[in-house]
Write a protein that holds these residues in place. Structure first.
Motif, PDB file in Angstrom:
ATOM      1  N   LYS A 103       0.840  -1.208   0.000  1.00 62.43           N
ATOM      2  CA  LYS A 103       0.000   0.000   0.000  1.00 62.43           C
ATOM      3  C   LYS A 103       0.875   1.259   0.000  1.00 62.43           C
ATOM      4  CE  LYS A 103      -4.024   2.007   2.390  1.00 62.43           C
ATOM      5  NZ  LYS A 103      -3.627   3.382   2.111  1.00 62.43           N
ATOM      6  N   LEU A 104       1.937   1.218   0.800  1.00 62.33           N
ATOM      7  CA  LEU A 104       2.862   2.356   0.900  1.00 62.33           C
ATOM      8  C   LEU A 104       3.506   2.661  -0.458  1.00 62.33           C
ATOM      9  CD1 LEU A 104       3.899   4.163   3.233  1.00 62.33           C
ATOM     10  CD2 LEU A 104       5.806   2.586   3.488  1.00 62.33           C
ATOM     11  N   ILE A 105       3.949   1.593  -1.143  1.00 60.44           N
ATOM     12  CA  ILE A 105       4.574   1.775  -2.468  1.00 60.44           C
ATOM     13  C   ILE A 105       3.544   2.334  -3.451  1.00 60.44           C
ATOM     14  CG2 ILE A 105       5.606   0.553  -4.441  1.00 60.44           C
ATOM     15  CD1 ILE A 105       6.861  -1.401  -2.385  1.00 60.44           C
ATOM     16  N   ARG A 106       2.307   1.789  -3.380  1.00 63.15           N
ATOM     17  CA  ARG A 106       1.266   2.230  -4.317  1.00 63.15           C
ATOM     18  C   ARG A 106       0.872   3.692  -4.068  1.00 63.15           C
ATOM     19  NH1 ARG A 106      -2.138  -1.814  -3.347  1.00 63.15           N
ATOM     20  NH2 ARG A 106      -3.542  -0.561  -2.072  1.00 63.15           N
ATOM     21  N   PRO A 144       7.082   6.058  -6.457  1.00 66.29           N
ATOM     22  CA  PRO A 144       7.018   6.574  -7.827  1.00 66.29           C
ATOM     23  C   PRO A 144       5.942   5.838  -8.624  1.00 66.29           C
ATOM     24  CG  PRO A 144       9.285   6.081  -7.181  1.00 66.29           C
ATOM     25  CD  PRO A 144       8.412   5.513  -6.126  1.00 66.29           C
ATOM     26  N   LYS A 145       5.331   6.547  -9.552  1.00 65.31           N
ATOM     27  CA  LYS A 145       4.164   6.018 -10.284  1.00 65.31           C
ATOM     28  C   LYS A 145       4.420   4.708 -11.039  1.00 65.31           C
ATOM     29  CE  LYS A 145       0.908   9.006  -9.406  1.00 65.31           C
ATOM     30  NZ  LYS A 145       1.346   9.057  -8.005  1.00 65.31           N
ATOM     31  N   GLY A 146       5.605   4.579 -11.656  1.00 67.04           N
ATOM     32  CA  GLY A 146       5.811   3.421 -12.536  1.00 67.04           C
ATOM     33  C   GLY A 146       6.210   2.134 -11.834  1.00 67.04           C
ATOM     34  N   VAL A 147       6.219   2.135 -10.490  1.00 69.59           N
ATOM     35  CA  VAL A 147       6.700   0.957  -9.750  1.00 69.59           C
ATOM     36  C   VAL A 147       5.562  -0.041  -9.532  1.00 69.59           C
ATOM     37  CG1 VAL A 147       7.673   0.147  -7.559  1.00 69.59           C
ATOM     38  CG2 VAL A 147       8.502   2.254  -8.578  1.00 69.59           C
ATOM     39  N   LYS A 148       5.841  -1.310  -9.822  1.00 69.51           N
ATOM     40  CA  LYS A 148       4.870  -2.376  -9.561  1.00 69.51           C
ATOM     41  C   LYS A 148       5.419  -3.216  -8.408  1.00 69.51           C
ATOM     42  CE  LYS A 148       3.105  -2.976 -14.294  1.00 69.51           C
ATOM     43  NZ  LYS A 148       3.995  -2.079 -15.060  1.00 69.51           N
ATOM     44  N   SER A 149       4.547  -3.612  -7.477  1.00 69.41           N
ATOM     45  CA  SER A 149       5.002  -4.494  -6.403  1.00 69.41           C
ATOM     46  C   SER A 149       4.031  -5.660  -6.268  1.00 69.41           C
ATOM     47  CB  SER A 149       5.119  -3.733  -5.083  1.00 69.41           C
ATOM     48  OG  SER A 149       3.864  -3.319  -4.636  1.00 69.41           O
ATOM     49  N   GLN A 150       4.600  -6.794  -5.901  1.00 66.67           N
ATOM     50  CA  GLN A 150       3.818  -8.036  -5.880  1.00 66.67           C
ATOM     51  C   GLN A 150       4.261  -8.864  -4.683  1.00 66.67           C
ATOM     52  OE1 GLN A 150       4.634 -10.240  -9.420  1.00 66.67           O
ATOM     53  NE2 GLN A 150       2.902 -11.589  -9.233  1.00 66.67           N
ATOM     54  N   ILE A 151       3.281  -9.339  -3.894  1.00 73.62           N
ATOM     55  CA  ILE A 151       3.616 -10.180  -2.736  1.00 73.62           C
ATOM     56  C   ILE A 151       3.880 -11.595  -3.225  1.00 73.62           C
ATOM     57  CG2 ILE A 151       2.758 -11.115  -0.546  1.00 73.62           C
ATOM     58  CD1 ILE A 151       0.974  -8.584  -0.331  1.00 73.62           C
ATOM     59  N   ASP A 190      16.297   4.199 -10.670  1.00 75.85           N
ATOM     60  CA  ASP A 190      16.178   5.279  -9.675  1.00 75.85           C
ATOM     61  C   ASP A 190      14.889   5.122  -8.873  1.00 75.85           C
ATOM     62  OD1 ASP A 190      18.524   6.282 -10.602  1.00 75.85           O
ATOM     63  OD2 ASP A 190      17.626   7.889 -11.792  1.00 75.85           O
ATOM     64  N   ASP A 191      13.816   4.652  -9.543  1.00 76.59           N
ATOM     65  CA  ASP A 191      12.542   4.442  -8.850  1.00 76.59           C
ATOM     66  C   ASP A 191      12.693   3.405  -7.743  1.00 76.59           C
ATOM     67  OD1 ASP A 191      11.337   6.249 -10.484  1.00 76.59           O
ATOM     68  OD2 ASP A 191      10.128   4.810 -11.622  1.00 76.59           O
ATOM     69  N   LEU A 192      13.471   2.351  -8.025  1.00 75.64           N
ATOM     70  CA  LEU A 192      13.666   1.294  -7.026  1.00 75.64           C
ATOM     71  C   LEU A 192      14.430   1.847  -5.817  1.00 75.64           C
ATOM     72  CD1 LEU A 192      14.517  -1.852  -9.196  1.00 75.64           C
ATOM     73  CD2 LEU A 192      12.292  -1.091  -8.381  1.00 75.64           C
ATOM     74  N   GLN A 193      15.388   2.733  -6.095  1.00 78.84           N
ATOM     75  CA  GLN A 193      16.143   3.338  -4.980  1.00 78.84           C
ATOM     76  C   GLN A 193      15.234   4.259  -4.170  1.00 78.84           C
ATOM     77  OE1 GLN A 193      19.533   4.905  -7.100  1.00 78.84           O
ATOM     78  NE2 GLN A 193      20.741   3.079  -6.673  1.00 78.84           N
ATOM     79  N   ALA A 194      14.307   4.936  -4.873  1.00 78.03           N
ATOM     80  CA  ALA A 194      13.342   5.803  -4.176  1.00 78.03           C
ATOM     81  C   ALA A 194      12.451   4.969  -3.259  1.00 78.03           C
ATOM     82  CB  ALA A 194      12.504   6.574  -5.194  1.00 78.03           C
ATOM     83  N   VAL A 195      12.070   3.757  -3.718  1.00 75.61           N
ATOM     84  CA  VAL A 195      11.246   2.849  -2.902  1.00 75.61           C
ATOM     85  C   VAL A 195      12.030   2.430  -1.649  1.00 75.61           C
ATOM     86  CG1 VAL A 195      10.279   0.499  -2.821  1.00 75.61           C
ATOM     87  CG2 VAL A 195       9.757   1.988  -4.760  1.00 75.61           C
ATOM     88  N   GLU A 230      12.427   4.974   5.677  1.00 73.83           N
ATOM     89  CA  GLU A 230      11.925   6.076   6.511  1.00 73.83           C
ATOM     90  C   GLU A 230      10.560   5.745   7.130  1.00 73.83           C
ATOM     91  OE1 GLU A 230      12.036   9.275   3.699  1.00 73.83           O
ATOM     92  OE2 GLU A 230      14.229   9.257   3.631  1.00 73.83           O
ATOM     93  N   ALA A 231       9.921   4.678   6.633  1.00 74.36           N
ATOM     94  CA  ALA A 231       8.593   4.313   7.142  1.00 74.36           C
ATOM     95  C   ALA A 231       8.726   3.638   8.503  1.00 74.36           C
ATOM     96  CB  ALA A 231       7.903   3.369   6.160  1.00 74.36           C
ATOM     97  N   ASP A 232       7.673   3.725   9.297  1.00 71.73           N
ATOM     98  CA  ASP A 232       7.700   3.139  10.639  1.00 71.73           C
ATOM     99  C   ASP A 232       7.196   1.697  10.576  1.00 71.73           C
ATOM    100  OD1 ASP A 232       7.937   2.901  13.348  1.00 71.73           O
ATOM    101  OD2 ASP A 232       5.968   3.749  13.780  1.00 71.73           O
ATOM    102  N   LEU A 233       8.056   0.823  10.069  1.00 69.52           N
ATOM    103  CA  LEU A 233       7.675  -0.595   9.935  1.00 69.52           C
ATOM    104  C   LEU A 233       8.377  -1.394  11.019  1.00 69.52           C
ATOM    105  CD1 LEU A 233       8.148  -0.781   6.068  1.00 69.52           C
ATOM    106  CD2 LEU A 233       5.951  -0.889   7.235  1.00 69.52           C
ATOM    107  N   ASP A 234       7.707  -2.415  11.548  1.00 73.00           N
ATOM    108  CA  ASP A 234       8.338  -3.209  12.617  1.00 73.00           C
ATOM    109  C   ASP A 234       9.016  -4.450  12.053  1.00 73.00           C
ATOM    110  OD1 ASP A 234       6.159  -4.672  11.928  1.00 73.00           O
ATOM    111  OD2 ASP A 234       5.460  -5.076  13.967  1.00 73.00           O
TER     112      ASP A 234
END
Length: 204
Positions: free
Chosen positions: A153-156, A160-167, A180-185, A191-195
């Motif tokens: 959800k965070l990536i979506r 960046p707009k052109g990034v696709k993610s799949q579980i 560069d988009d992957l590095q932005a992800v 920086e996200a508060d993930l445990d």
């Protein structure tokens, strides 16, 4: 010098006269070169995983054990650290000292570039057993479905707009036409508060 059938112009450089009416040679590329299977813009991708190196954990526990044997605040207080399978077992004769032992373990994990998020410390803290306080912290790896959905959800929403993610099981695959988009992800997730501790593998 000029070979037979060639004229040697002044300066001794050989040249072959081109028959009248012919342009530059076209026989070198009669067909355009084939394009790669992925098309001209092959996607970059990587896997987002949560894994630790067992040897690094063992080394961290070993060096933490050596430190508590010499540190004045936890010396001679029955403090010990053991790695039993995938559980770090800590003990000391008071709750406070048991937490001091945990602090030493965490410091040594960080020194070995192992995220302390791999350590599942019980929220209840040390438990009293007999005359000793025990703290068992399980090592955890793999991304839970709940966290995978959060990351997706965070990536979506914010990536960046052109990034696709799949579980994919307890990992995620992200892809984009831009590296560069992957590095932005990666920056976004760090920086996200993930445990959950994340790392990136299988970069393509």
């Amino acid at each position: 010098g000029a070979r037979a059938g060639e004229l040697a112009p002044p300066g001794g450089v050989s040249w072959r006269p081109r028959p009248a009416g012919t342009g530059p040679r076209t026989d070198q590329h009669p067909h355009p070169p084939p394009t790669p299977k992925d098309g001209p813009m092959a996607a970059s991708s990587c896997d987002i995983v949560s894994k630790f190196g067992k040897q690094e954990i063992a080394n961290a526990v070993n060096s933490a054990s050596k430190e508590i044997a010499t540190r004045y605040d936890v010396k001679n207080v029955g403090a010990s650290i053991d790695l039993a399978g995938e559980v770090v077992k800590m003990k000391a004769n008071t709750e406070e000292r048991c937490l001091a032992v945990l602090d030493v373990v965490q410091t040594h994990l960080v020194k070995r570039k192992v995220s302390i998020k791999h350590l599942d410390v019980p929220e209840a803290g040390p438990r009293l057993s007999g005359k000793e306080y025990h703290l068992d912290a399980a090592l955890k790896e793999g991304i839970t479905q709940e966290n995978a959905k959060k990351i997706n959800k965070l990536i979506r929403d914010e990536g960046p707009k052109g990034v696709k993610s799949q579980i994919q099981g307890d990992e995620l695959r992200v892809s984009s036409k831009s590296r560069d988009d992957l590095q932005a992800v990666q920056r976004l997730l760090s920086e996200a508060d993930l445990d959950v501790a994340l790392s990136y593998t299988n970069r393509r």
